[in-house]
Design an enzyme around this catalytic site. Structure first.
Site, PDB file in Angstrom:
ATOM      1  N   LYS A  13       0.975  -1.303   0.063  1.00  0.00           N
ATOM      2  CA  LYS A  13       0.075   0.165  -0.011  1.00  0.00           C
ATOM      3  C   LYS A  13       0.748   1.296   0.064  1.00  0.00           C
ATOM      4  O   LYS A  13       0.523   2.036  -0.727  1.00  0.00           O
ATOM      5  CB  LYS A  13      -0.851   0.117   1.186  1.00  0.00           C
ATOM      6  CG  LYS A  13      -1.772  -1.029   1.239  1.00  0.00           C
ATOM      7  CD  LYS A  13      -2.923  -1.190   2.675  1.00  0.00           C
ATOM      8  CE  LYS A  13      -2.089  -1.024   3.857  1.00  0.00           C
ATOM      9  NZ  LYS A  13      -1.553  -2.340   4.259  1.00  0.00           N
ATOM     10  N   ARG A  88      -9.590   0.760   9.402  1.00  0.00           N
ATOM     11  CA  ARG A  88      -8.994  -0.561   9.556  1.00  0.00           C
ATOM     12  C   ARG A  88     -10.347  -1.258  10.450  1.00  0.00           C
ATOM     13  O   ARG A  88     -10.275  -2.261  10.511  1.00  0.00           O
ATOM     14  CB  ARG A  88      -8.040  -0.598  10.358  1.00  0.00           C
ATOM     15  CG  ARG A  88      -6.750  -0.639   9.594  1.00  0.00           C
ATOM     16  CD  ARG A  88      -5.572  -0.895  10.590  1.00  0.00           C
ATOM     17  NE  ARG A  88      -4.480  -1.520  10.432  1.00  0.00           N
ATOM     18  CZ  ARG A  88      -3.420  -0.889   9.835  1.00  0.00           C
ATOM     19  NH1 ARG A  88      -3.251   0.324   9.338  1.00  0.00           N
ATOM     20  NH2 ARG A  88      -2.272  -1.522   9.600  1.00  0.00           N
ATOM     21  N   ARG A 127      12.293  -6.600   5.958  1.00  0.00           N
ATOM     22  CA  ARG A 127      12.317  -5.298   5.394  1.00  0.00           C
ATOM     23  C   ARG A 127      12.880  -4.437   6.133  1.00  0.00           C
ATOM     24  O   ARG A 127      12.808  -4.392   7.365  1.00  0.00           O
ATOM     25  CB  ARG A 127      10.691  -5.212   4.792  1.00  0.00           C
ATOM     26  CG  ARG A 127       9.868  -4.463   5.854  1.00  0.00           C
ATOM     27  CD  ARG A 127       8.529  -4.166   5.170  1.00  0.00           C
ATOM     28  NE  ARG A 127       7.707  -3.783   6.200  1.00  0.00           N
ATOM     29  CZ  ARG A 127       6.446  -3.374   5.871  1.00  0.00           C
ATOM     30  NH1 ARG A 127       5.799  -3.379   4.903  1.00  0.00           N
ATOM     31  NH2 ARG A 127       5.682  -3.320   6.953  1.00  0.00           N
ATOM     32  N   ARG A 173      -0.805  -8.832  13.634  1.00  0.00           N
ATOM     33  CA  ARG A 173      -1.607  -7.934  12.562  1.00  0.00           C
ATOM     34  C   ARG A 173      -2.226  -8.569  11.641  1.00  0.00           C
ATOM     35  O   ARG A 173      -3.166  -7.962  11.425  1.00  0.00           O
ATOM     36  CB  ARG A 173      -0.270  -7.113  12.107  1.00  0.00           C
ATOM     37  CG  ARG A 173       0.674  -6.130  13.014  1.00  0.00           C
ATOM     38  CD  ARG A 173       1.790  -5.974  12.662  1.00  0.00           C
ATOM     39  NE  ARG A 173       1.660  -5.059  11.348  1.00  0.00           N
ATOM     40  CZ  ARG A 173       3.093  -5.079  10.871  1.00  0.00           C
ATOM     41  NH1 ARG A 173       4.445  -5.713  11.324  1.00  0.00           N
ATOM     42  NH2 ARG A 173       3.298  -4.356   9.738  1.00  0.00           N
TER      43      ARG A 173
HETATM   44  P1  AMP Z   1       0.839   0.304   9.370  1.00  0.00           P
HETATM   45  O1  AMP Z   1       1.823   1.221   9.194  1.00  0.00           O
HETATM   46  O2  AMP Z   1      -0.438   0.823   8.611  1.00  0.00           O
HETATM   47  O3  AMP Z   1       1.021  -1.171   9.251  1.00  0.00           O
HETATM   48  O4  AMP Z   1       0.282   0.389  11.057  1.00  0.00           O
HETATM   49  C1  AMP Z   1       1.161  -0.176  11.853  1.00  0.00           C
HETATM   50  C2  AMP Z   1       0.394  -0.158  13.288  1.00  0.00           C
HETATM   51  O5  AMP Z   1      -0.317   1.060  13.760  1.00  0.00           O
HETATM   52  C3  AMP Z   1      -0.688  -1.041  13.291  1.00  0.00           C
HETATM   53  O6  AMP Z   1      -0.353  -2.552  13.487  1.00  0.00           O
HETATM   54  C4  AMP Z   1      -1.516  -0.598  14.225  1.00  0.00           C
HETATM   55  O7  AMP Z   1      -1.194  -1.071  15.494  1.00  0.00           O
HETATM   56  C5  AMP Z   1      -1.573   0.910  14.278  1.00  0.00           C
HETATM   57  N1  AMP Z   1      -2.524   1.594  13.403  1.00  0.00           N
HETATM   58  C6  AMP Z   1      -2.104   2.049  11.884  1.00  0.00           C
HETATM   59  N2  AMP Z   1      -3.432   2.537  11.418  1.00  0.00           N
HETATM   60  C7  AMP Z   1      -4.334   1.996  12.347  1.00  0.00           C
HETATM   61  C8  AMP Z   1      -5.724   2.143  12.089  1.00  0.00           C
HETATM   62  N3  AMP Z   1      -6.622   2.680  11.016  1.00  0.00           N
HETATM   63  N4  AMP Z   1      -6.583   1.690  13.265  1.00  0.00           N
HETATM   64  C9  AMP Z   1      -5.809   1.148  14.116  1.00  0.00           C
HETATM   65  N5  AMP Z   1      -4.659   1.043  14.409  1.00  0.00           N
HETATM   66  C10 AMP Z   1      -3.787   1.319  13.436  1.00  0.00           C
END
Ligand code: AMP
Length: 232
Positions: A13, A88, A127, A173
């Site tokens: 993404k 999410r 990564r 996750r």
């Molecule tokens: P990402 O960088 O999108 O993989 O997000 C890393 C972490 O941030 C996730 O595993 C969640 O702990 C938190 N996070 C990011 N976006 C959200 C969201 N929209 N709702 C809840 N937690 C989020």
């Protein structure tokens, strides 16, 4: 134009969003990046969410929706947004619809990038990024040409591994994705906004598929518009 890039961790993404913002001159909103930034700046919010994120669990809707609300209100004159990692949950999806409405905008497209779990694990474990310029690397598939030195900006020993890119966090996750986030596929399908795109392939191939979808949708909208005029 407002677009959601949707998909499990490691689907690509962020990589695709970065190319799309330059092409369409719109703003990327990554809640993951915003939350990591809050941790770096050692804000109360950053401290509050640090352990949740390290474990791979979802941060509360209240916190995340609050962040988006602030960002959209600040940037309300922008011509559009790419949402990466948001929404999410169903509550976040409802809130996004209302927030866009409140700034006179609406959601145009939702792109789901799908990749099987085994490939996601391979992509994520290993990564890392250059903390100076953001270039993405992988221990096996894309190591820097010279160890410890960024190919793009030449920074030395500035590589950064995400704390939650380990097997234990990744399991949680992925579980959170299938349990809380994947119901949004049905949510957006009902609104006829969703396009599923295979996330395996080169960055350019996937980028082209996303752009073709956006173009096709825009043409359909134009046709609808002319039909409407003809009827009048
Ligand atoms: P990402 O960088 O999108 O993989 O997000 C890393 C972490 O941030 C996730 O595993 C969640 O702990 C938190 N996070 C990011 N976006 C959200 C969201 N929209 N709702 C809840 N937690 C989020």
């Amino acid at each position: 134009m407002n677009l959601i890039l949707f998909g499990p961790p490691g689907a690509g993404k962020g990589t695709q969003a970065e190319i799309l913002i330059n092409k369409y001159n719109i703003v990327q909103i990554s809640t993951g990046d915003m939350l990591r930034e809050a941790q770096k700046d050692e804000t109360d919010l950053g401290r509050k969410v640090a352990s949740i994120m390290a474990k791979g669990e979802l941060v509360t809707d209240e916190i995340v929706i609050g962040l988006i609300e602030k960002k959209l209100t600040n940037d309300e004159n922008e011509i559009g947004f790419i949402f990466d990692g948001f929404p999410r949950t169903l509550a976040q999806a409802d809130a996004l619809g209302n927030l866009l409405d409140s700034i006179g905008q609406s959601l145009d497209h939702v792109v789901e990038l799908y990749v099987d779990d085994e490939k996601l694990v391979q992509r994520i474990i290993g990564r890392f990024t250059c903390s100076s310029c953001g270039e993405l690397y992988h221990k096996i598939t894309k190591p820097p040409k010279n160890e410890g030195i960024c190919d793009v900006c030449g920074s030395k020993d500035k590589f950064n591994f995400r704390q939650d890119d380990n097997e234990d966090s990744l399991k949680i996750r992925l579980l959170a994705y299938y349990r809380d986030t994947s119901p949004l596929i049905g949510y957006y399908h009902v609104f006829n906004k969703l396009r599923k795109i295979n996330g395996l392939g080169s960055v350019d191939e996937i980028q082209n598929k996303i752009r073709n979808f956006i173009k096709k949708k825009a043409e359909e909208l134009k046709l609808d518009f002319f039909d409407l005029i003809k009827q009048k």
